[in-house]
Design an enzyme around this catalytic site. Structure first.
Site, short mmCIF file in Angstrom:
data_model
loop_
_atom_site.label_atom_id
_atom_site.label_comp_id
_atom_site.label_asym_id
_atom_site.label_seq_id
_atom_site.Cartn_x
_atom_site.Cartn_y
_atom_site.Cartn_z
N PHE A 76 -12.16 12.88 19.79
CA PHE A 76 -12.47 12.63 18.28
C PHE A 76 -11.62 11.29 17.89
CE2 PHE A 76 -13.04 16.80 19.00
CZ PHE A 76 -14.21 17.11 18.39
N THR A 97 -13.27 16.88 24.48
CA THR A 97 -14.08 16.13 23.72
C THR A 97 -13.26 15.20 23.00
OG1 THR A 97 -15.96 17.57 23.44
CG2 THR A 97 -15.26 16.18 21.56
#
Lengths: 355, 355
Positions: B257, B255
């Site tokens: 960010f 993921t």
């Protein structure tokens, strides 16, 4: 000014190289110790000694706390070269138990969130985890009693303690006047810890003890006008507004955790010993049982009674004393107590918390 | 052997003193830089350069990853002497967003769990937090879209990126045969990420997309026979058994960010630039708009379209390119794209993730 900046940065770069070389040299030495195969690589008594020395030698500007935390990470990283230490704690992620596990073992340790205290014990006993971390005092996660009840029957030893500061807040659904709140929910431990503040600020409110602080926050979210005493995470999770922060009476409010493992630390110079005792159910028995500590100059730092689940005895007493079981005065006191007490089990001797 | 052990420990103790002195000296230099008052103390481009150099210079035995993480903590601790950096992230504690915030700012940074993405933006815009960390790609916490939608209108700049590896597991209430599972719940992102594995191992099962992986786990806990694809924390929270671990098709599933703040990093030598573009709604417009990147040799690392909430434009395109906006080829390409695109906003140039 820019030249001065460049000069300072150049110096930092040189220092970085020196620190990097020292860290790798340290890791090589740690590995060399590992190859000697003198017991296991993780030695809590040695870590405690190193951290205490670091704090003594520290000249600043980094704080004693900060350098100790950095060295915990450095030791954790050096240990992990061979094999990272695995630590079971009461999950989910985000609990104080996780904070305690990482504070004690550093972030190179591998934390395993575990659904119950029983399961933490089981994982360590089966070797699935190297160590377990369980709350034993002042926790509002509702697991203290179970941690203690499992102690008499486990083959594991207590080999460390961890202290974590805890803060409580008053919260409710939407902002409101304190005087308008008729009911406050919280875990009984938290209500007790905020007793004075509640007396002064919410004298008319009914205090209702519930199973956990999370449950208290849930109730406050559902019942308008009520409030809860809980931690920051609960306010966030249930969408509550914090009406007042850090309302605990004792500013150094901490939860204490014990580290469990198949290991008995040697004396570190500043140790504690945890035991379970039971006395016959007659007047004066408890006092008599504790007398050897007093006469041998052994300080007691904790004394807690719990209804026994062990046949024969009505109550078990969880006692912490200062010193290591191998210290002469402690050994002598324990031998005498053992003759008087109906039941004695030394749970472990371990370094007092440094951080 | 014990003499050898003592000798090695003595050497480690000496090294510890040297490391301690170097750390404090480094902190003094960092403080001296702070007093020069040349902009803010935290300089992501400088941190990225330091970490890249550390990884290059590292000779082991500590891994490149480990020394970089230790230096992140050291830099974080040195910065915190003046004032710790505060970081708002999508809470509660225990989320991947928290992991990302701590990975990027070190544990001397002060993380603030925040109930929504909107609130993360608001906290940074109001100065309540120095920086914010929001998921923008491949998250299963259900917040990616909102992170992007807020970008066009914020005065904040993107000043960093963080990559966090993500693992998915198949879980159900009680152990069961894979072949007997008729339905699998998960967030659509996670279903997509485990597509191949599900085809091979649960070919007959219906796949049902729900709002989040936590919601999927809750459904699987309530409906016997079904299963969920989710992370470890969800299994634990809903008391599910993990039937199969790490089932993601792409082993390097991460993921991504972005770090938001009121700061524009200077070039670090290996940077990315994020922008939002819009094109007129006619055939070939998007292709035409992107041509300057190709002709100027600027690589595009991401291209994502989203329905626009800005008047006039049907779609917004979120584009990441390699390089800094101050690099000659990037600057030239951006100028040309600006003439073609209906709308262009440079969200920020920032160091590519090092860790």
């Amino acid at each position: 000014m820019s030249a001065e900046l460049d000069r300072l940065r150049e110096q930092i770069d040189q220092l970085n190289v020196r620190i990097l070389e020292s860290l790798n040299e340290r890791a090589k030495l740690a590995r060399a110790i590992g190859t000697l195969k003198v017991g296991q690589a993780y030695r809590p008594e040695r870590e405690a000694q190193v951290l205490r020395r670091i704090k003594e030698q520290n000249q600043g500007p980094l704080s004693d706390e900060t350098v100790a935390l950095l060295f915990r990470e450095i030791m954790s990283a050096c240990l992990a070269i061979e094999r990272p230490i695995t630590v079971a704690y009461l999950g989910p992620k985000g609990t104080f138990s996780e904070t305690a596990a990482m504070k004690h073992f550093g972030h190179a340790g591998v934390g395993t969130p575990t659904p119950s205290i029983d399961e933490v014990y089981r994982k360590v006993q089966s070797g699935e985890a190297d160590f377990g971390v369980v709350p034993v005092e002042n926790s509002t996660e509702g697991a203290v009693g179970r941690s203690l009840d499992l102690m008499p029957n486990t083959p594991l030893k207590v080999c460390g303690e961890v202290l974590i500061p805890i803060h409580h807040h008053l919260m409710s659904k939407g902002k409101r006047e304190l005087a308008s709140i008729p009911r406050v929910f919280s875990h009984s431990q938290s209500l007790a810890q905020c007793h004075e503040w509640l007396n002064a600020n919410l004298p008319g409110a009914e205090r209702i003890a519930v199973a956990s602080n999370a449950e208290a926050a849930r109730r406050a979210a559902e019942e308008p006008d009520t409030a809860a005493v809980a931690g920051e995470a609960a306010a966030l999770h249930y969408g509550l507004d914090v009406l007042s922060s850090n309302i605990e009476d004792e500013p150094n409010n901490t939860t204490r955790f014990l580290v469990l493992g198949d290991y008995e630390p040697m004396p570190s110079g500043k140790d504690k010993t945890s035991l379970v005792l039971s006395a016959n159910n007659r007047a004066g028995a408890v006092y008599e049982m504790l007398t050897p500590f007093a006469t041998r100059g052994v300080s007691m730092t904790k004394f807690e009674s719990r209804p026994s689940r062990v046949a024969l005895w009505d109550y078990l007493f969880f006692v912490d004393i200062e010193g290591h079981r191998d210290d002469a005065n402690v050994a002598a006191a324990l031998a005498e107590v053992g003759k008087i007490a109906g039941y004695i089990k030394v749970l472990g001797s371990y370094p007092a918390a440094v951080l």
